[in-house]
Design a protein around this motif. Structure first.
Motif, PDB file in Angstrom:
ATOM      1  N   PHE A 185       1.573  11.182  -2.080  1.00 28.65           N
ATOM      2  CA  PHE A 185       1.533  11.007  -3.542  1.00 28.65           C
ATOM      3  C   PHE A 185       0.244  10.903  -4.154  1.00 28.65           C
ATOM      4  CE2 PHE A 185       6.074  10.130  -2.367  1.00 28.65           C
ATOM      5  CZ  PHE A 185       6.794  10.555  -3.319  1.00 28.65           C
ATOM      6  N   GLY A 227       2.154  18.892  -7.554  1.00 29.31           N
ATOM      7  CA  GLY A 227       2.812  17.782  -7.307  1.00 29.31           C
ATOM      8  C   GLY A 227       3.750  17.800  -6.187  1.00 29.31           C
ATOM      9  N   TYR A 228       4.949  18.398  -6.285  1.00 23.65           N
ATOM     10  CA  TYR A 228       5.978  18.357  -5.590  1.00 23.65           C
ATOM     11  C   TYR A 228       5.489  19.270  -4.032  1.00 23.65           C
ATOM     12  CZ  TYR A 228      10.148  19.464  -3.189  1.00 23.65           C
ATOM     13  OH  TYR A 228      11.247  19.331  -2.188  1.00 23.65           O
ATOM     14  N   PHE A 281       4.486  -2.123 -10.681  1.00 24.32           N
ATOM     15  CA  PHE A 281       5.618  -1.232 -11.162  1.00 24.32           C
ATOM     16  C   PHE A 281       6.728  -1.660 -12.042  1.00 24.32           C
ATOM     17  CE2 PHE A 281       3.274   1.260  -8.666  1.00 24.32           C
ATOM     18  CZ  PHE A 281       3.248   2.744  -9.118  1.00 24.32           C
ATOM     19  N   VAL A 293       3.321  17.029  -1.890  1.00 21.55           N
ATOM     20  CA  VAL A 293       3.956  16.090  -1.055  1.00 21.55           C
ATOM     21  C   VAL A 293       4.645  17.009  -0.152  1.00 21.55           C
ATOM     22  CG1 VAL A 293       5.828  14.310  -1.021  1.00 21.55           C
ATOM     23  CG2 VAL A 293       4.371  14.490  -3.115  1.00 21.55           C
ATOM     24  N   HIS A 339      11.380  18.176 -11.879  1.00 20.87           N
ATOM     25  CA  HIS A 339      10.126  18.104 -10.971  1.00 20.87           C
ATOM     26  C   HIS A 339       9.994  16.688 -10.725  1.00 20.87           C
ATOM     27  CE1 HIS A 339       6.048  18.234  -9.801  1.00 20.87           C
ATOM     28  NE2 HIS A 339       5.712  17.274 -10.768  1.00 20.87           N
ATOM     29  N   TYR A 340      10.373  15.618 -11.727  1.00 26.59           N
ATOM     30  CA  TYR A 340      10.154  14.243 -11.510  1.00 26.59           C
ATOM     31  C   TYR A 340      11.237  13.542 -10.559  1.00 26.59           C
ATOM     32  CZ  TYR A 340       6.590  14.869 -15.342  1.00 26.59           C
ATOM     33  OH  TYR A 340       5.722  15.030 -15.813  1.00 26.59           O
ATOM     34  N   ARG A 379      -0.351  18.213 -11.832  1.00 27.87           N
ATOM     35  CA  ARG A 379       1.030  18.666 -11.927  1.00 27.87           C
ATOM     36  C   ARG A 379       1.385  20.010 -11.078  1.00 27.87           C
ATOM     37  NH1 ARG A 379       1.107  19.733 -17.474  1.00 27.87           N
ATOM     38  NH2 ARG A 379       0.570  21.856 -16.850  1.00 27.87           N
ATOM     39  N   PHE A 438       3.158   8.273 -10.349  1.00 31.34           N
ATOM     40  CA  PHE A 438       3.294   8.860  -8.892  1.00 31.34           C
ATOM     41  C   PHE A 438       2.220   8.633  -8.091  1.00 31.34           C
ATOM     42  CE2 PHE A 438       7.235  11.032 -10.330  1.00 31.34           C
ATOM     43  CZ  PHE A 438       8.095  10.246  -9.904  1.00 31.34           C
ATOM     44  N   ASP A 445      12.827  15.147  -8.555  1.00 34.07           N
ATOM     45  CA  ASP A 445      12.473  15.505  -6.955  1.00 34.07           C
ATOM     46  C   ASP A 445      11.698  14.807  -6.639  1.00 34.07           C
ATOM     47  OD1 ASP A 445      14.406  17.636  -7.355  1.00 34.07           O
ATOM     48  OD2 ASP A 445      12.786  19.335  -7.117  1.00 34.07           O
ATOM     49  N   LEU A 446      10.390  14.112  -7.380  1.00 31.82           N
ATOM     50  CA  LEU A 446       9.289  13.389  -6.676  1.00 31.82           C
ATOM     51  C   LEU A 446       9.983  12.213  -6.397  1.00 31.82           C
ATOM     52  CD1 LEU A 446       6.248  14.090  -8.766  1.00 31.82           C
ATOM     53  CD2 LEU A 446       6.503  14.400  -6.223  1.00 31.82           C
ATOM     54  N   ASN A 454       2.981  12.026 -14.007  1.00 30.71           N
ATOM     55  CA  ASN A 454       2.158  12.370 -12.498  1.00 30.71           C
ATOM     56  C   ASN A 454       1.188  11.031 -12.145  1.00 30.71           C
ATOM     57  OD1 ASN A 454       2.833  15.013 -13.819  1.00 30.71           O
ATOM     58  ND2 ASN A 454       2.718  15.366 -11.812  1.00 30.71           N
ATOM     59  N   MET A 485      11.955  12.628  -3.175  1.00 31.98           N
ATOM     60  CA  MET A 485      11.191  12.938  -2.160  1.00 31.98           C
ATOM     61  C   MET A 485      10.619  11.435  -1.675  1.00 31.98           C
ATOM     62  SD  MET A 485      10.186  15.490  -0.515  1.00 31.98           S
ATOM     63  CE  MET A 485       8.859  15.848   0.973  1.00 31.98           C
ATOM     64  N   PHE A 516      10.664   4.279 -12.307  1.00 32.42           N
ATOM     65  CA  PHE A 516       9.551   3.572 -11.693  1.00 32.42           C
ATOM     66  C   PHE A 516       9.821   2.113 -11.548  1.00 32.42           C
ATOM     67  CE2 PHE A 516       7.189   7.476 -12.756  1.00 32.42           C
ATOM     68  CZ  PHE A 516       6.474   7.678 -11.793  1.00 32.42           C
ATOM     69  N   THR A 520      -0.139  13.967  -6.068  1.00 34.43           N
ATOM     70  CA  THR A 520       0.919  14.240  -7.107  1.00 34.43           C
ATOM     71  C   THR A 520       0.108  14.048  -8.688  1.00 34.43           C
ATOM     72  OG1 THR A 520       1.481  12.068  -7.452  1.00 34.43           O
ATOM     73  CG2 THR A 520       2.883  13.402  -5.896  1.00 34.43           C
TER      74      THR A 520
END
Lengths: 452, 452, 452
Positions: free
Chosen positions: B91, B100-101, A91, B104, C233-234, B97, B238, C236-237, B235, C240, A238, B94
């Protein structure tokens, strides 16, 4: 047809490598002491080849049932190193939008290949001690991860510049050379290098830089090429995830193969050094960038503290020494990114995709010098019973009177070569020169092959 | 009113489940040996129900003060498994799309529910051995995580197809059936399955597939439904994060409940198998996709090596055998994703959201056959003192002469049933059939209830 | 010039802090028992200052070679806590787009600074016991991470409201106050607080809230300010990801400094409490938000179970008690986010960026009361040999007859103050009042200094 071959060559070369590994594992590799049922461990005791683990036929039933590299001692550190290699390195590279997903993917494939390949290569060097078999134990797979680290450092220099099949060839060749270098540095020179400052960071960095120089193309230096590579806010997050995992688990990396009290010092020294390099790196970045952080500099500064103490972390560096080393590493590395990387690119034609010169080469160079200084200062008063454990070469040879006098105090003492602290320092520096030499030559040759 | 109920039913059902768990914990669950002060551990020694941990009243003070499932031995593996369940599975999903959330989030809720619920369900089966109490120890919470794994595999098939309240019902029902199946396979058949190839992967996959078949709706097969589900570059990253955590910690999953030398073999075999399945998966994907990686195939290929050796990892599979298994699993699984998943959807009306058939069902099927073969080849010469530890049924029954002869050599030997290696292979296959049977019937019934 | 100074002041203050740390480490800090070679450990035995580790000159060679805070026992939990601080807290804050990357970055710098600074500050309090040196061991760096947790909780309240240099000042001041409070609570009052409900969560939360009140500005309450902060959304991920790592490793946080059988109870109680708070949090969120999850509520609810049992987790809370506590915490915390946070902002002028009042202050308040109740119920029958280990003050003073009678049974018993269970409960509540007091005053003063 030709295009088809180009596309498929990657799968063919990768698949054939794995089949070769399968065959070699079938011929040579077996479970080691800990993976063998207690009643069958006697086979490891019939030994006439100077195996350091040899305990003789008088071994008691209780000794047979004990682990040598036990899960409580080594497994959680192994997993930390595993995370550094697959999540950390993977990453870290996602800060570049263009190579983001591909970077993680290639990191994944190549690291999987190297771990297997290096178990074989390292094992070949140790076969005479192991009845001409390669024996799996926890230390073997930790060392395999270390080799993956070496290769991924080189990958950081050339990311985005080779074709998939070229990456596979690079990996297979570099692993062999890294094992040769490791054998020379650790066994012939007897260098102190438990966290791989010399054998991993220095080697991987100079191999990659030499390779990048050899295959250099002018268009890599254009703004267009380099601007495209930077990503968004999300890419940075990331990448930060990779950075932080490397930061957190670095004490495990440096301590994984250390033993006894020196293992605790490795943890404390690395913990302090890398925390300080975070501060050093951020401060320097803030100054040279006029009050801003940039992802690439931050990554370099923050992690360099782990690199600089890799050789020296088991020694008496003292807590303040670790902080000083870390701070220096953070500053050097951040300055390197701001001033040296563009210079290398323009003047020397070395395009360094991830800034490996700053994060690995320079801190490792400094770290090796520091290891020479600290080794030169070693005295029996400071190191006590760990003096001959940390520096096995300091033990007198078994022809000398001193050896038998010392053997009275330390019954487990193995004969050494009566090396002095200054002699150890000289060997640390010899390791540095040898490693840079093999790294550069290996990189140039691999580059020359790739260009054909 | 009705819409309000539909919305709130999820909270009501989930909340009531938790209250029920609270009450059952109050009645049945207590701390086990390790969580009990030393001076009170005597209560575990008054035992007349065949408790395997029973040591008798002659237990010394030193034995009382020792841990049975100690933190150094098991805690870091427990945490690795914990990460696989909550980060890995969470994950992994994820890459879509749309889910995704939510994926999780639901993963998080459902896994938390299952761990608690399965402590109770599994505990009920073991109560006769534990003075009719459920006793918490480290192995209990590792096993609870395994149960969460079983349920999350089924969730992978039906993700996006059930209403929230239906997920909760599915989870509660499936946990009970999984415990029944586990009891039959591990206790009645005495199958070798430390990594859960049979009880976790095979069961979870077939339960989910049967459920998906039962509730199938035509619109799931449309391109519109399936195209929507794929996400962006981010996505994928993740999802890669989940994949890599599953990859890294799989050796902990397979070794967590193993003991002694077989635990080291579990680590080494799983490590090699899953590294090889990465190569096998990527190569196959590259070929069938004409020189590209796609996220879904890569995920399936890379992880299947952990599934295929789940039953066999503690046995003498040898390092080359692990690599061969992993390579096969990677190829099978990637091919399955490319060819079998669309076929299942079109011909059989089984829409498999995350490709569970390829990642879990097929490698688990192969893995069970391999476990039967390896078990059939077991000899006392190869397994030495671990022969009766790995295969407790191979010990002679306590009415036979052999038992007392063997007891001289192995004082801790418990009587078995004198089963032969071929008999063990037969029981592995019987476990396979039983598991698929209970899984399919359970899935169909759960689906039928959901449709009402 | 002035603008330049404003920009550079951060680097100057941060750099000077690190140099000060370097100098203080040079003067005071050294390796501890485990990091010292076996033959030199005798120095720790010449002790005339009441060192609790003192074993006297009769210590055998075997005792000298044993670790005191060993790597197998403590290292993997240390790393889990490390991940909570740097990944957990860091990524938790990424749900806000505006502070996303900056939040992770500042979290990284500040936590690195605090760990070093708190090793010194805590060490000063313990110097009389350690020959006026600060000795590094595993527990010291675990405690350093705990201090980083305290400061990051306060950071959660004021994120986005201070200038970089103000953050550094806040961190330096708060660490000193947190150590003073910890000394009073743990040493003077002898409170039971192994997971830091009082010293970490309560202190960090009230310090931050008082600081936020003092520096309050009207524009923070506008919708514009608060709407901007929510991400995609991202985000949030990513958030998370932080949440789930905190969730998973919380048992390590609460158990890291516990010993013996109470350590297992700490793991089981925290595991059950936090799993239940996930359910409690989701259910409550679903109800108050009319059938939806929102990231911020979910995060608060899910994690509060770890906070509420921080003080009580080593005691006999019983598994059902843990579930009940967790469930309550999840409900309280979610309700707090929905109803209390806006109220605090509008009525009291306390703008709480990350909702620290709900996740830390309220569950910690309840948790402290619960710890008082559970401590008041303690009996020797329930705690057996752990009675005086968990409550060292319950031991009679060494002038009493009882002490010598008990010393016959427990040879290692240290004299206490003959405190009763009710007395312990009173001290738990005194700790609560003291902590809130020091936190509030410290926050107000720090705020007043920042405003100048």
């Amino acid at each position: 047809m030709d295009r088809k071959w180009n596309l498929m060559s990657f799968a063919v070369v990768l698949g054939l490598s794995e089949v070769a590994i399968l065959i070699l594992f079938g011929i040579f590799v077996d479970y080691g002491w800990d993976g063998t049922p207690v009643s069958l461990r006697g086979q490891f005791l019939h030994d006439s080849h100077g195996n350091p683990n040899y305990r003789g036929p008088g071994t008691s039933a209780q000794e047979l049932s004990q682990s040598r590299v036990s899960i409580p001692d080594s497994y959680s550190m192994f997993q930390d190193v595993h995370v550094m290699i697959f999540i950390g390195f993977g990453f870290l590279m996602t800060f570049m939008r263009r190579y983001g997903y591909g970077g993680v993917g290639f990191n994944f494939i190549l690291a999987s290949l190297v771990t297997q390949w290096s178990i074989l290569m390292r094992g070949f060097f140790e076969m005479p001690e192991n009845h001409y078999r390669i024996r799996l134990d926890m230390n073997k797979i930790i060392a395999a991860e270390f080799s993956a680290g070496t290769i991924l450092i080189s990958l950081g220099v050339v990311l985005g510049k080779l074709s998939p099949v070229q990456y596979v060839i690079m990996v297979v060749v570099e692993t062999v050379l890294a094992m040769v270098n490791e054998y020379i540095v650790l066994y012939l020179y007897g260098a102190v290098d438990v966290g791989g400052t010399i054998t991993i960071h220095l080697f991987g960095a100079y191999f990659g830089l030499a390779l990048a120089r050899t295959i250099h193309r002018r268009e890599w230096s254009t703004d267009m090429f380099n601007d495209l590579k930077y990503g968004t806010h999300y890419n940075d997050l990331f990448s930060m995830c990779g950075t932080v995992f490397l930061f957190m688990f670095w004490p495990s990396f440096n301590a994984a193969l250390a033993v006894g009290d020196s293992r605790y010092r490795a943890i404390f020294n690395t913990y302090l050094a890398i925390s300080s390099s975070v501060i050093g790196g951020f401060v320097t970045c803030w100054i040279v960038k006029n009050g801003k952080f940039t992802m690439d500099i931050v990554q370099n500064g923050t992690l360099s503290g782990g690199v600089i103490v890799g050789s020296v972390c088991t020694l008496y560096l003292y807590p303040w020494g670790s902080i000083l080393c870390g701070l220096m590493a953070g500053v050097i590395s951040s300055l390197g990114f701001h001033y040296v990387t563009p210079f290398l690119d323009r003047r020397w034609g070395i395009h360094d995709t991830c800034g490996v010169h700053n994060l690995h080469a320079m801190p490792a160079l400094f770290g090796t010098f520091i290891s020479a200084i600290v080794a030169a200062c070693a005295t029996p008063e400071v190191y006590g019973s760990s003096y001959f454990l940390l520096f096995p070469n300091f033990a007198p040879s078994n022809t000398s009177q001193d050896y038998f006098a010392l053997k009275q105090i330390y019954p487990d003492l193995l004969p050494g070569s009566g090396r002095t602290p200054t002699g150890q320092a000289a060997n640390q520096l010899a390791s540095l020169i040898t490693t840079i030499g093999i790294g550069l030559i290996g990189g140039v040759l691999t580059g020359a092959v790739s260009l054909r």
